[in-house]
Write a protein that holds these residues in place. Structure first.
Motif, PDB file in Angstrom:
ATOM      1  N   ASN A 103      -0.975  -6.298   5.303  1.00 46.91           N
ATOM      2  CA  ASN A 103      -1.141  -7.663   4.456  1.00 46.91           C
ATOM      3  C   ASN A 103      -2.438  -7.869   4.162  1.00 46.91           C
ATOM      4  O   ASN A 103      -3.176  -7.648   5.020  1.00 46.91           O
ATOM      5  CB  ASN A 103      -0.362  -8.698   5.019  1.00 46.91           C
ATOM      6  CG  ASN A 103       1.032  -8.450   4.906  1.00 46.91           C
ATOM      7  OD1 ASN A 103       1.882  -8.125   4.214  1.00 46.91           O
ATOM      8  ND2 ASN A 103       1.477  -8.709   6.413  1.00 46.91           N
ATOM      9  N   GLU A 104      -2.772  -7.835   2.850  1.00 43.16           N
ATOM     10  CA  GLU A 104      -4.248  -8.003   2.453  1.00 43.16           C
ATOM     11  C   GLU A 104      -4.608  -9.644   2.384  1.00 43.16           C
ATOM     12  O   GLU A 104      -3.606 -10.042   1.584  1.00 43.16           O
ATOM     13  CB  GLU A 104      -4.482  -7.101   1.238  1.00 43.16           C
ATOM     14  CG  GLU A 104      -6.122  -7.215   0.664  1.00 43.16           C
ATOM     15  CD  GLU A 104      -6.426  -6.317  -0.384  1.00 43.16           C
ATOM     16  OE1 GLU A 104      -6.687  -5.171  -0.323  1.00 43.16           O
ATOM     17  OE2 GLU A 104      -6.462  -6.797  -1.431  1.00 43.16           O
ATOM     18  N   LYS A 105      -5.667  -9.856   2.656  1.00 40.08           N
ATOM     19  CA  LYS A 105      -6.064 -11.140   2.613  1.00 40.08           C
ATOM     20  C   LYS A 105      -7.494 -11.660   2.651  1.00 40.08           C
ATOM     21  O   LYS A 105      -8.139 -10.688   3.421  1.00 40.08           O
ATOM     22  CB  LYS A 105      -5.186 -12.102   3.616  1.00 40.08           C
ATOM     23  CG  LYS A 105      -5.593 -13.613   3.463  1.00 40.08           C
ATOM     24  CD  LYS A 105      -5.010 -14.491   4.601  1.00 40.08           C
ATOM     25  CE  LYS A 105      -5.189 -16.091   4.550  1.00 40.08           C
ATOM     26  NZ  LYS A 105      -4.367 -16.759   5.581  1.00 40.08           N
ATOM     27  N   ASP A 106      -8.196 -12.138   1.908  1.00 47.39           N
ATOM     28  CA  ASP A 106      -9.532 -12.737   2.110  1.00 47.39           C
ATOM     29  C   ASP A 106      -9.904 -13.135   3.281  1.00 47.39           C
ATOM     30  O   ASP A 106      -9.394 -14.302   3.806  1.00 47.39           O
ATOM     31  CB  ASP A 106     -10.183 -13.400   0.839  1.00 47.39           C
ATOM     32  CG  ASP A 106     -10.083 -12.809  -0.543  1.00 47.39           C
ATOM     33  OD1 ASP A 106      -9.930 -11.405  -0.412  1.00 47.39           O
ATOM     34  OD2 ASP A 106     -10.106 -13.331  -1.539  1.00 47.39           O
TER      35      ASP A 106
END
Length: 264
Positions: free
Chosen positions: A220-223
């Motif tokens: 999962n990509e997240k800042d």
């Protein structure tokens, strides 16, 4: 005189032509050619003579109108009057502006005197955040190269030892070809904004939290935070920005942290 000679020549030419025609029909020499020749010469002489510009009093009338001293003086007086009127108008405008500025300053001072310390601090923080926002957007743009807003959040906490503020900036970093280049880009951008921020009186400490898209173990990509640089006013005052190398933030910062991903 030239008009009179021209008139005689004109009529003489007509008479000479008539005599030539009549003599030709009657086959007689009426000397029409002589009359025509003499008249033609007189007509040419009249045309060649200069126009008489003498008036009845014998004084010559100028061909072009010359500007008299009186007219010149009148024009100069009018110009001086217009200049004076313009200067007076500008002076009045300046006086009105100065009076308004003085009145506004007095009203502002009066309003500030009635404000509570908390309201004064709120007003100060609003002005400080505006200044910092302008610095960031002017130096590194209002968006990063991934089309995200550059500024995520600007927060302040009053210093326990002074009335100045401890400022925290959450900013979106720009992407680059490699992790090393991305890290270098954040350092260069930090240098660009920290130099003008260091000149703000109300900043005691400034912390930059760089955010960047990170992928967790589940994909999962997240800042998230990828670099943090904290500098006090004392440390900032020691930096010679003209010769400073952004790669030295790691060693001079009061606090420095980077995500392990930047070292890969």
């Amino acid at each position: 005189m030239d008009a009179f000679i021209g008139l005689i020549g004109f009529f003489g030419i007509i008479a000479g032509i008539v005599l030539l025609i009549v003599g030709f029909k009657k086959k007689k020499n009426l000397k029409g050619g002589i009359v025509l020749g003499v008249s033609f010469v007189l007509f040419v002489i009249a045309l060649a003579m200069p126009t008489d510009t003498n008036t009845a009093d014998g004084e010559k009338t100028p061909v072009t109108k010359e500007v008299t001293d009186a007219e010149k003086a009148e024009r100069e007086a009018k110009a001086a009057e217009e200049k004076k009127a313009k200067e007076e108008k500008e002076a009045n405008k300046k006086a009105v502006a100065e009076a308004k500025a003085k009145k506004d300053a007095a009203e502002k001072k009066k309003a500030e005197a009635k404000m509570s310390p908390e309201d004064k601090r709120k007003q100060k923080i609003v002005a400080l955040k505006n200044d910092i926002t302008n610095i960031i957007e002017d130096e590194i743009g209002d968006k990063n190269n991934m089309d995200k807003k550059r500024i995520v959040k600007i927060s302040t906490v009053q210093s326990a030892t002074s009335k100045s503020e401890m400022v925290t900036l959450k900013l979106n970093a720009s992407e680059n070809f490699t992790n090393k280049m991305t890290k270098g880009g954040m350092g260069m951008d930090a240098e660009k904004i920290l130099e003008p921020i260091s000149k703000l009186d109300d900043v005691e400490v400034v912390t930059i939290n760089w955010l960047f898209p990170l992928v967790d173990a589940y994909g999962n990509e997240k800042d998230g935070d990828i670099m943090r640089i904290e500098l006090s006013k004392k440390t900032l005052s020691k930096i010679n920005w003209k010769n400073f190398d952004y790669r030295n933030f790691e060693s001079i910062a009061d606090s420095y942290w980077e995500h392990p991903a930047l070292s890969k």
